[in-house]
Scaffold this motif. Sequence first.
Motif, PDB file in Angstrom:
ATOM      1  N   ILE A  77      -0.264  25.363   4.888  1.00  0.00           N
ATOM      2  CA  ILE A  77      -0.165  24.065   5.555  1.00  0.00           C
ATOM      3  C   ILE A  77      -0.348  22.931   4.549  1.00  0.00           C
ATOM      4  O   ILE A  77       0.396  21.944   4.541  1.00  0.00           O
ATOM      5  CB  ILE A  77      -1.201  23.976   6.697  1.00  0.00           C
ATOM      6  CG1 ILE A  77      -0.781  24.877   7.865  1.00  0.00           C
ATOM      7  CG2 ILE A  77      -1.393  22.534   7.162  1.00  0.00           C
ATOM      8  CD1 ILE A  77      -1.852  25.062   8.930  1.00  0.00           C
ATOM      9  N   VAL A  78      -1.338  23.083   3.670  1.00  0.00           N
ATOM     10  CA  VAL A  78      -1.581  22.066   2.633  1.00  0.00           C
ATOM     11  C   VAL A  78      -0.421  22.022   1.652  1.00  0.00           C
ATOM     12  O   VAL A  78       0.047  20.940   1.261  1.00  0.00           O
ATOM     13  CB  VAL A  78      -2.906  22.354   1.904  1.00  0.00           C
ATOM     14  CG1 VAL A  78      -3.047  21.462   0.667  1.00  0.00           C
ATOM     15  CG2 VAL A  78      -4.086  22.135   2.845  1.00  0.00           C
ATOM     16  N   GLN A 115       3.988  21.812  17.805  1.00  0.00           N
ATOM     17  CA  GLN A 115       3.777  23.217  18.176  1.00  0.00           C
ATOM     18  C   GLN A 115       4.060  23.355  19.657  1.00  0.00           C
ATOM     19  O   GLN A 115       4.138  22.352  20.375  1.00  0.00           O
ATOM     20  CB  GLN A 115       2.339  23.638  17.871  1.00  0.00           C
ATOM     21  CG  GLN A 115       2.011  25.096  18.080  1.00  0.00           C
ATOM     22  CD  GLN A 115       2.972  26.028  17.376  1.00  0.00           C
ATOM     23  OE1 GLN A 115       3.999  26.407  17.946  1.00  0.00           O
ATOM     24  NE2 GLN A 115       2.672  26.385  16.131  1.00  0.00           N
ATOM     25  N   ALA A 116       4.216  24.588  20.131  1.00  0.00           N
ATOM     26  CA  ALA A 116       4.437  24.810  21.554  1.00  0.00           C
ATOM     27  C   ALA A 116       3.142  24.617  22.335  1.00  0.00           C
ATOM     28  O   ALA A 116       2.058  24.974  21.868  1.00  0.00           O
ATOM     29  CB  ALA A 116       4.973  26.216  21.791  1.00  0.00           C
ATOM     30  N   ARG A 117       3.267  24.053  23.517  1.00  0.00           N
ATOM     31  CA  ARG A 117       2.144  23.854  24.429  1.00  0.00           C
ATOM     32  C   ARG A 117       1.586  25.222  24.872  1.00  0.00           C
ATOM     33  O   ARG A 117       2.331  26.170  25.099  1.00  0.00           O
ATOM     34  CB  ARG A 117       2.661  23.063  25.622  1.00  0.00           C
ATOM     35  CG  ARG A 117       1.662  22.629  26.666  1.00  0.00           C
ATOM     36  CD  ARG A 117       2.412  21.792  27.697  1.00  0.00           C
ATOM     37  NE  ARG A 117       1.629  21.500  28.873  1.00  0.00           N
ATOM     38  CZ  ARG A 117       0.871  20.415  29.022  1.00  0.00           C
ATOM     39  NH1 ARG A 117       0.815  19.538  28.044  1.00  0.00           N
ATOM     40  NH2 ARG A 117       0.196  20.205  30.137  1.00  0.00           N
ATOM     41  N   ALA A 118       0.270  25.342  24.985  1.00  0.00           N
ATOM     42  CA  ALA A 118      -0.365  26.633  25.271  1.00  0.00           C
ATOM     43  C   ALA A 118       0.163  27.289  26.536  1.00  0.00           C
ATOM     44  O   ALA A 118       0.354  28.508  26.583  1.00  0.00           O
ATOM     45  CB  ALA A 118      -1.879  26.461  25.369  1.00  0.00           C
ATOM     46  N   GLY A 163      13.142  34.834   4.364  1.00  0.00           N
ATOM     47  CA  GLY A 163      12.697  35.581   5.532  1.00  0.00           C
ATOM     48  C   GLY A 163      11.209  35.483   5.805  1.00  0.00           C
ATOM     49  O   GLY A 163      10.724  36.010   6.809  1.00  0.00           O
ATOM     50  N   THR A 164      10.454  34.796   4.936  1.00  0.00           N
ATOM     51  CA  THR A 164       9.021  34.617   5.169  1.00  0.00           C
ATOM     52  C   THR A 164       8.800  33.810   6.445  1.00  0.00           C
ATOM     53  O   THR A 164       9.462  32.805   6.676  1.00  0.00           O
ATOM     54  CB  THR A 164       8.361  33.891   3.988  1.00  0.00           C
ATOM     55  OG1 THR A 164       8.546  34.654   2.800  1.00  0.00           O
ATOM     56  CG2 THR A 164       6.871  33.699   4.234  1.00  0.00           C
ATOM     57  N   VAL A 165       7.869  34.281   7.262  1.00  0.00           N
ATOM     58  CA  VAL A 165       7.554  33.598   8.514  1.00  0.00           C
ATOM     59  C   VAL A 165       6.388  32.637   8.282  1.00  0.00           C
ATOM     60  O   VAL A 165       5.295  33.052   7.902  1.00  0.00           O
ATOM     61  CB  VAL A 165       7.191  34.612   9.618  1.00  0.00           C
ATOM     62  CG1 VAL A 165       6.763  33.881  10.891  1.00  0.00           C
ATOM     63  CG2 VAL A 165       8.368  35.531   9.906  1.00  0.00           C
ATOM     64  N   PHE A 166       6.648  31.351   8.493  1.00  0.00           N
ATOM     65  CA  PHE A 166       5.599  30.332   8.424  1.00  0.00           C
ATOM     66  C   PHE A 166       5.414  29.742   9.824  1.00  0.00           C
ATOM     67  O   PHE A 166       6.148  28.832  10.215  1.00  0.00           O
ATOM     68  CB  PHE A 166       5.976  29.222   7.444  1.00  0.00           C
ATOM     69  CG  PHE A 166       5.937  29.627   6.001  1.00  0.00           C
ATOM     70  CD1 PHE A 166       4.723  29.857   5.359  1.00  0.00           C
ATOM     71  CD2 PHE A 166       7.111  29.774   5.264  1.00  0.00           C
ATOM     72  CE1 PHE A 166       4.680  30.225   4.023  1.00  0.00           C
ATOM     73  CE2 PHE A 166       7.075  30.135   3.930  1.00  0.00           C
ATOM     74  CZ  PHE A 166       5.860  30.368   3.303  1.00  0.00           C
ATOM     75  N   PRO A 167       4.451  30.242  10.605  1.00  0.00           N
ATOM     76  CA  PRO A 167       4.292  29.742  11.973  1.00  0.00           C
ATOM     77  C   PRO A 167       3.901  28.274  12.060  1.00  0.00           C
ATOM     78  O   PRO A 167       4.190  27.618  13.057  1.00  0.00           O
ATOM     79  CB  PRO A 167       3.167  30.635  12.542  1.00  0.00           C
ATOM     80  CG  PRO A 167       3.078  31.796  11.626  1.00  0.00           C
ATOM     81  CD  PRO A 167       3.509  31.305  10.287  1.00  0.00           C
ATOM     82  N   PHE A 168       3.239  27.733  11.008  1.00  0.00           N
ATOM     83  CA  PHE A 168       2.711  26.374  11.082  1.00  0.00           C
ATOM     84  C   PHE A 168       3.142  25.475   9.926  1.00  0.00           C
ATOM     85  O   PHE A 168       3.268  24.267  10.098  1.00  0.00           O
ATOM     86  CB  PHE A 168       1.179  26.409  11.149  1.00  0.00           C
ATOM     87  CG  PHE A 168       0.661  27.283  12.254  1.00  0.00           C
ATOM     88  CD1 PHE A 168       0.692  26.856  13.572  1.00  0.00           C
ATOM     89  CD2 PHE A 168       0.187  28.555  11.988  1.00  0.00           C
ATOM     90  CE1 PHE A 168       0.252  27.671  14.600  1.00  0.00           C
ATOM     91  CE2 PHE A 168      -0.262  29.375  13.014  1.00  0.00           C
ATOM     92  CZ  PHE A 168      -0.230  28.934  14.321  1.00  0.00           C
ATOM     93  N   ALA A 169       3.340  26.053   8.751  1.00  0.00           N
ATOM     94  CA  ALA A 169       3.594  25.238   7.566  1.00  0.00           C
ATOM     95  C   ALA A 169       4.874  24.424   7.686  1.00  0.00           C
ATOM     96  O   ALA A 169       4.919  23.261   7.263  1.00  0.00           O
ATOM     97  CB  ALA A 169       3.641  26.125   6.318  1.00  0.00           C
ATOM     98  N   ALA A 170       5.933  25.024   8.244  1.00  0.00           N
ATOM     99  CA  ALA A 170       7.201  24.294   8.348  1.00  0.00           C
ATOM    100  C   ALA A 170       7.062  23.084   9.258  1.00  0.00           C
ATOM    101  O   ALA A 170       7.631  22.016   8.981  1.00  0.00           O
ATOM    102  CB  ALA A 170       8.304  25.218   8.860  1.00  0.00           C
TER     103      ALA A 170
END
Length: 411
Positions: free
Chosen positions: A51-52, A149-152, A307-314
């Motif tokens: 993220i940073v 991000q998606a709502r919970a 193909g790396t999955v970044f759930p939050f960094a992008a």
Amino acid sequence: MHHLISRRALMGGIALAPFISSLARAQSGETIRIGVLAPLTGGGGPYGADIVKASKLAADEINNAGGVLGGRKIELFIEDDETSATAAVKAARKLLDIDKVVAVTAVWGSAPILAVRPLTLEKNVVLTVLGSADEVTEGDTKGLVWRFQARASSWGAPAARAILNGGYKKIGLLHLQNPFVATMIPSFLKTIQDGGGAVISNVEFKPDQPSYRAEIEKVFAANPDAVFVPGYVNQFTSIAKEIYRGGYKGKVFSLTIAAAAGVDGSSAFVKNVGKEVAEGIEHVQPISPLDRPEYKAFVKALGAPDGTVFPFAALQYDAINVLAVAIEKAKSANPVEFAKQIIPVTNGPGTKVATGAEALALIRRNEPIDFTGAGQDLKFDERGELLGRPFLHQAIRDGKDVIVGTVGGGA
């Protein structure tokens, strides 16, 4: 611009003042200060460094493209919220009171976000978050709170669909007691029922228990053919080990934030539990579409394998870019003013662009843009909710994540 100023100067000269003031600020080196309150340790620790890194990538690209507001650079102030409400409040006060940031970004866990939100609202500072608890955007946010991000409440249905797609009908639910998870449970239960399944055991656990054995025994006593365990990696690590040691039968599903293996099996989860324990566990999470050119470009720029999955960094990369573009569009670093420009620059209509550098060039020419972003094609509603977040269903095989498919979102 030169012609416009000259003409106004001939008419009286007073219009030069704002231009001179802006030029003076740029020449004096005054920066646009943005806080990055990231989860470098605690439950969100596995994601904090990326993220940073993504935040710095966005800021560097913007600054190399000339900055904003006539040459002012983006300056990041980075703090660790420790995935803790107490630590987040302490760090946020430093960002707000000492560093004088115009935005606090990257806050990840539900508890830290909800603890920090009143502080940013009191200061009329923009807050962008990577967490999902529904409460984050509820009430009077003054238009200053934006969820990347998606709502919970939209997480439960895709998880349920992934389970139903596997043919499982008797479902156990072993879930963390916290606002984020609690909000996704109603849609999970409804989707299971609507799909012809049944939740035959429903057990809650607390975040800091020394052992989860009693709860595991209780949920498996009903003999479910699949068990959904939403929570975070630190709890799920202990739970997965205990399920394996106990020899319990039934497919285990979780969230990617808890159970990710990664494309190379280097995740904290697999390192902690081992390949044998992790084998066959399936997980679901809102994710950036991996085949989008914009996402592939981001992954490459971050120096990661394709193909790396970044759930939050992008999405954090997108957040820094959107803030800079909104500031340029508003011609102001006042958070109340530039927050009003987030929807105009993301929702279109206009030329589609995926980086701040591209977007800023068009904004300076007074051309409309549609900021698509690396994380997804960004669209927000009036509450600051990100719309249309897709979900990825993965399974751990031989210590690595393998894509099963995508499942639709929705509350």
